[in-house]
Write an enzyme that holds these catalytic residues in place. Structure first.
Site, PDB file in Angstrom:
ATOM      1  N   CYS A  85      11.308 -11.300  -4.152  1.00 14.19           N
ATOM      2  CA  CYS A  85      10.635 -10.488  -3.065  1.00 14.19           C
ATOM      3  C   CYS A  85       9.279 -10.987  -2.676  1.00 14.19           C
ATOM      4  O   CYS A  85       9.527 -12.149  -2.141  1.00 14.19           O
ATOM      5  CB  CYS A  85      10.333  -9.127  -3.802  1.00 14.19           C
ATOM      6  SG  CYS A  85       9.917  -7.727  -2.446  1.00 14.19           S
ATOM      7  N   HIS A 183      15.820  -7.556  -4.904  1.00 15.11           N
ATOM      8  CA  HIS A 183      15.635  -7.341  -6.169  1.00 15.11           C
ATOM      9  C   HIS A 183      16.984  -7.438  -7.126  1.00 15.11           C
ATOM     10  O   HIS A 183      17.574  -6.437  -7.097  1.00 15.11           O
ATOM     11  CB  HIS A 183      15.033  -6.100  -6.376  1.00 15.11           C
ATOM     12  CG  HIS A 183      13.433  -5.835  -5.843  1.00 15.11           C
ATOM     13  ND1 HIS A 183      12.378  -6.235  -6.567  1.00 15.11           N
ATOM     14  CD2 HIS A 183      13.027  -5.467  -4.653  1.00 15.11           C
ATOM     15  CE1 HIS A 183      11.238  -6.023  -5.929  1.00 15.11           C
ATOM     16  NE2 HIS A 183      11.653  -5.436  -4.690  1.00 15.11           N
ATOM     17  N   GLU A 185      16.978  -7.252 -10.297  1.00 16.24           N
ATOM     18  CA  GLU A 185      16.707  -6.540 -11.213  1.00 16.24           C
ATOM     19  C   GLU A 185      17.219  -5.193 -10.977  1.00 16.24           C
ATOM     20  O   GLU A 185      17.326  -3.977 -11.786  1.00 16.24           O
ATOM     21  CB  GLU A 185      15.617  -6.773 -12.035  1.00 16.24           C
ATOM     22  CG  GLU A 185      14.405  -5.939 -10.940  1.00 16.24           C
ATOM     23  CD  GLU A 185      13.925  -6.567  -9.935  1.00 16.24           C
ATOM     24  OE1 GLU A 185      12.776  -6.204  -9.441  1.00 16.24           O
ATOM     25  OE2 GLU A 185      14.577  -7.772  -9.439  1.00 16.24           O
TER      26      GLU A 185
END
Length: 202
Positions: A85, A183, A185
């Site tokens: 990001c 992202h 995750e």
């Protein structure tokens, strides 16, 4: 054997006050690895893999990097480095956000989305034109989770693209440096696959 190799790998998540680091640490833990949070230069240098996250505003984040000397350290790293990001955007030449000079790793500019689309882009969007082993096992037009108002333009270092009003770089690569705008995750099993692919890079 695989478990032993995972236990021996030293993974450092750069902790400089501008990252959503806990969610990344938990995602890595789910993959069977252990990651250390650190801003210590010597510990980062000794890592097998380095993750450079970032959430927030570019000029403030760059200021924090400079205060810790990480702005000079990161471009010199020789092991695989993954920017996520804002981390990816800070690895570029320049960002329109706060008129911020970046680390200059990726030869590309970061621009703001036009007002013709809803800003920030929040939610799931597709990635396509996937290149390099970072995307091993990931299908074209897979959905990833994004939250951002600024984007890296298409360039020679683009290894994945996303369309949101315009076509932009959703992932970059130069030598040992990788960057993703999304992202991983927060992107379900496909995102964790990308993290796992990064951790397995030689």
């Amino acid at each position: 054997m695989a478990i032993a190799l995972r236990n021996k790998m030293k993974i450092v998540i750069i902790n400089y006050g501008a990252g959503n680091i806990k969610s990344i640490q938990f995602a890595i833990s789910r993959l069977g690895y252990e990651a250390v949070l650190s801003h210590d230069a010597e510990e980062i240098k000794k890592a097998d893999k380095v993750i450079f996250p970032g959430v927030g505003e570019a000029s403030s984040a760059m200021k924090m990097l400079k205060e810790t000397g990480l702005d000079a350290l990161i471009p010199q790293l020789k092991q695989p480095v993954l920017g996520i990001c804002l981390g990816m955007q800070l690895m570029c030449n320049h960002s329109e956000e706060g008129d911020t000079q970046g680390l200059g790793i990726f030869d590309v500019e970061v621009k703001r989305f036009s007002n013709e689309v809803k800003v920030p882009q929040i939610g799931w969007n597709q990635i396509s034109n996937l290149k390099t082993n970072l995307f091993k096992g990931i299908r074209e037009k897979e959905y990833m989770y994004l939250v951002h108002s600024f984007y890296a333009t298409i360039c020679e270092e683009t290894i994945a693209e996303t369309e949101y009003g315009i076509l932009y770089s959703t992932a970059l690569r130069k030598d040992n440096f990788y960057g993703v705008q999304f992202h991983p995750e927060k992107s379900s099993t496909a995102g964790e696959q990308i993290l796992d692919n990064f951790l397995k890079l030689v």
